[in-house]
Design a protein around this motif. Structure first.
Motif, mmCIF file in Angstrom:
data_model
loop_
_atom_site.group_PDB
_atom_site.id
_atom_site.type_symbol
_atom_site.label_atom_id
_atom_site.label_comp_id
_atom_site.label_asym_id
_atom_site.label_seq_id
_atom_site.Cartn_x
_atom_site.Cartn_y
_atom_site.Cartn_z
ATOM 1 N N ASP A 80 -11.593 -6.164 -41.731
ATOM 2 C CA ASP A 80 -10.907 -6.887 -42.795
ATOM 3 C C ASP A 80 -11.426 -8.328 -42.856
ATOM 4 O O ASP A 80 -10.804 -9.256 -42.335
ATOM 5 C CB ASP A 80 -9.402 -6.847 -42.504
ATOM 6 C CG ASP A 80 -8.614 -7.597 -43.562
ATOM 7 O OD1 ASP A 80 -9.209 -7.992 -44.591
ATOM 8 O OD2 ASP A 80 -7.402 -7.788 -43.347
ATOM 9 N N MET B 65 -9.622 -14.475 -39.254
ATOM 10 C CA MET B 65 -9.870 -13.106 -38.783
ATOM 11 C C MET B 65 -11.248 -12.979 -38.112
ATOM 12 O O MET B 65 -11.671 -11.857 -37.805
ATOM 13 C CB MET B 65 -9.834 -12.132 -39.960
ATOM 14 C CG MET B 65 -8.512 -12.078 -40.676
ATOM 15 S SD MET B 65 -7.181 -11.447 -39.621
ATOM 16 C CE MET B 65 -6.504 -10.208 -40.780
ATOM 17 N N GLN C 239 -9.357 -6.468 -31.027
ATOM 18 C CA GLN C 239 -9.387 -7.184 -32.295
ATOM 19 C C GLN C 239 -8.824 -6.281 -33.386
ATOM 20 O O GLN C 239 -9.552 -5.450 -33.951
ATOM 21 C CB GLN C 239 -10.841 -7.587 -32.644
ATOM 22 C CG GLN C 239 -11.522 -8.470 -31.607
ATOM 23 C CD GLN C 239 -10.917 -9.876 -31.544
ATOM 24 O OE1 GLN C 239 -10.450 -10.405 -32.554
ATOM 25 N NE2 GLN C 239 -10.878 -10.467 -30.356
ATOM 26 N N GLN D 285 -8.210 -6.619 -36.429
ATOM 27 C CA GLN D 285 -8.845 -6.686 -37.758
ATOM 28 C C GLN D 285 -10.163 -5.908 -37.791
ATOM 29 O O GLN D 285 -10.735 -5.725 -38.868
ATOM 30 C CB GLN D 285 -9.075 -8.153 -38.156
ATOM 31 C CG GLN D 285 -10.263 -8.839 -37.502
ATOM 32 C CD GLN D 285 -10.029 -9.237 -36.044
ATOM 33 O OE1 GLN D 285 -9.051 -8.831 -35.412
ATOM 34 N NE2 GLN D 285 -10.927 -10.016 -35.485
#
Lengths: 281, 281, 281, 281
Positions: free
Chosen positions: B41, B53, B91, B93
């Protein structure tokens, strides 16, 4: 002051030649890169564009291929000597011819300990080299190795050097020593078998490198060169170029992990470059 | 039509890492190049410059070095799987992480048949590779070889192809076949020991190449791939890329010399490029 | 014969340094590669491993970065002279220091004829070079260009050369002349402004190449060198290395098409290599 | 599961071709590298070694040279489309042909503002590219740039990213942004003049890069891609690959010198690699 032509030469570089030598039991595959360079009476070519003394580099290339049929049968040194002599004897305007040959190494594939008769695997970056210079009366023969990547994980340190205001390097009694060497030696007496000589010298260089307790690249380099001169009276001098391919300990301590000489950044640049000739008095 | 961000990824490439693994009897030296690539993302980073992010590529690099201490102990595949999993699990994302590792090969020096405990010689251009992609639910593991230079001096021909007005190539039943291959295979079932698998597959590929009576590069390529799929049920498919490194007979006949398949021009360019995947129905 | 250490040197190569020089109206961006090489009293380092005379190559690297702040403000020659002098004056064991600097060229981007104040585009393969050697009493300054790719589509021929049994090259009065030159010149008198000198000499070399009716690479090379020595009394000699990057007419006639000097095979290897020094009596 | 041939292709790579186009007032010099790749009905060649459907890569090479005479007169895209169409229409077994052309840039030398009629200087690393794929019914044309080295000395920062235990990178609002990009775009509508389109798009990419206040490479990359799609309705999507060529501030503070964003280590490895496609909904 009048302008004049100084030192000059010309020739063909990067002649890529491969040969199959068909033995009864197997095929021998050889691949070489040949450079030809000629010096002599070429003033008119430069000054007036008169090419009557110029053997074209295209013809030099053809000559290399043509002579390889009968005269590239054993070592690259023997072929280089033949070629160098050919140009200096057939071309009266040539005072000196230099032939450089680099041999790309191939090994016969082995299956269950048996060599396959006609299938090869490339030998990697390491290459065998020669450089022969011939005049009407003299021949100089050098043999060598290039792109030989060797490394030891211990028995190497670097301490007690000069410190000044720009020093940040830490002394160490135990580091990786890695180098991609270029080594070549000059024959005082020409050997009967260049390949046997090459194999013996290469083995001795590796053995000296492996066994040496290194206090610096300089010391290891000198030890390697000295071992060859001590063992082979026919070698008059040896030149070694040893870039120091640094493996730098990664600072794991900043993450509360101990790096006990385990994890390194492998670097290509910048690199220390150590070069010396070991010779005789 | 509105403009939008399409497929994208980012990561750190060319992380050069070396490691000494200290066994009781000898030092194991390993050198690898690691690439990290993340997908997920990252729309805001592209569109508004919001980096909240983004795990910096510098941190990715640090992570590779930090995790190498405890998790790079055996094969590059095992290390790549650990790294890929680390990024995807820590992570949120990150939807998919890909780790590519290329291993530079070193061999322990041997003297009189005995391996030296801590001195290595570089293994040449050939390198072992892996590529692992991990999502929350899936893992894809590929292993391979790159820059593998192999050559046979006979048992290779090329005949009965299409001729048209631009054809100048002569048919031959006996030519040199040389290639610098890139080969990689995908595991349907993950093996317990990646290094044993790699060694077995590499040996089988060489054996098939050596034994094949080649009518074309395509046929040899397919035979090599097929032999692996037949022998290893755990391999789901194999991809082979085989540039044809042409050795072209030099025209000695123009000098009234016969070239009985002996003297060749070794060329790098142009080159035929043959590529195929061998798979299962 | 006793063995001894011959010629030797050591230093740091490939120190990659970039600098922003902030002018009121724009940012000047510079990127250089620096090599340091020292000669002197290093016998003990080689023979006994005594490093007390050795300034580590790591410190040499740090020194380059540290001194760049105040002393890399104008030409690479000025910086190289400062560095060379620094090592020879601060290190009594150093008899001679050599600094080589290669400058990677960047150009400010232009939009509608206006230079952007801080955005650059890379200048390609061509690089500006210098080599400075300093001893206690002498300085030798060379400047040059490397990887300068120049080409003319006509005004070049090659005829009336030696023919022998291996000649296949056809004479031509009209061929492509292409070369990727390496040129360097030595200053007899050091100029006040190295960059102005460089720009003038580069322009003159290009102009001579463009205007020359070439009968051979040798003749063009000599004309280029001679033009520089004639124009600049402060230059004592100039060395030119000009590989002949052959563009070979493709044989379209075999397909019943005429090739009126239009279609060529552009080759890198093999290549003619022409090299000469033009000097003064 | 039965074994079968999967996706496959073959062709000739690295066909090096140069051409002189003789205009009344000057000679236009062009140099390109051409890759040909064919897909189609080649199962028998792989499985049984039947070459009756194989147009040799040597013939493909000859075809490129032969067709260049009449059909390489304007842009590389026009030549690639002609070649791709030629192979797919003359060879019924070919389902899709792909032609890649890379153009090496040369500029006419200028003296006192006037272009020389037949003398060129090499344009450096940057190259113009195209990739055309043709089937019986469809054509896909991509154009692009490769090895475009661009850099800005300010208007670039990187902040507010994720921090974790392996973070050591410092946030900065002012850093060098440098990249050697590979960019290519796909035409939804084929333009009448590919060279005009290329020049316009290249200019717009540079202008966007120069003017962008960069919060990350991702953001700059996206802005560059978006600007092209906004300006040119005929472009359906654009792919950008931007390695982050890091210039890392050298720690002069350890020597009590202030580094006010002046002195940097220019690095090649490791490098961040940012890649994305900008497309339309």
């Amino acid at each position: 002051m009048k302008i004049k032509l100084g030192e000059n030469s010309y020739g063909k570089n990067a002649v890529q030649l491969s040969k199959i030598i068909r033995h009864p039991a197997y095929h021998e595959f050889r691949q070489v890169t040949v450079n030809v360079s000629l010096k002599g009476d070429f003033d008119e070519a430069h000054i007036t564009g008169d090419n009557s003394m110029i053997l074209p580099t295209d013809t030099q290339k053809n000559t290399v291929y043509a002579l390889a049929k009968d005269h590239f049968k054993t070592s690259i040194e023997d072929f280089a000597i033949y070629l160098a002599n050919y140009f200096v004897t057939t071309q009266p305007q040539v005072a000196a011819s230099t032939i450089e040959i680099t041999e790309h190494l191939y090994h016969r594939m082995q299956f269950e300990g048996v060599e396959h008769p006609h299938t090869y695997i490339g030998g990697g970056a390491e290459k065998r080299t020669t450089r022969v210079t011939k005049t009407a009366t003299k021949v100089n023969v050098q043999s060598g190795i290039t792109d030989l990547l060797i490394l030891k994980t211990t028995d190497s340190g670097f301490e007690k050097y000069i410190k000044d205001k720009y020093t940040t390097l830490k002394e160490t009694a135990d580091r990786i020593l890695a180098t991609k060497c270029e080594i070549n030696w000059t024959y005082g007496n020409l050997p009967a078998d260049y390949t046997a000589q090459f194999n013996n010298i290469r083995e001795l260089l590796l053995l000296t490198f492996a066994g040496h307790k290194s206090l610096s690249v300089q010391q290891t380099l000198y030890a390697m060169g000295k071992s060859v001169l001590e063992a082979y009276a026919g070698i008059s001098e040896i030149h070694l170029q040893m870039p120091n391919k640094h493996h730098i300990p990664f600072n794991l301590e900043q993450f509360d992990i101990q790096n006990e000489n385990e994890i390194f950044i492998a670097t290509d640049e910048p690199y220390g470059l150590i070069t010396a000739t070991v010779t005789r008095e």
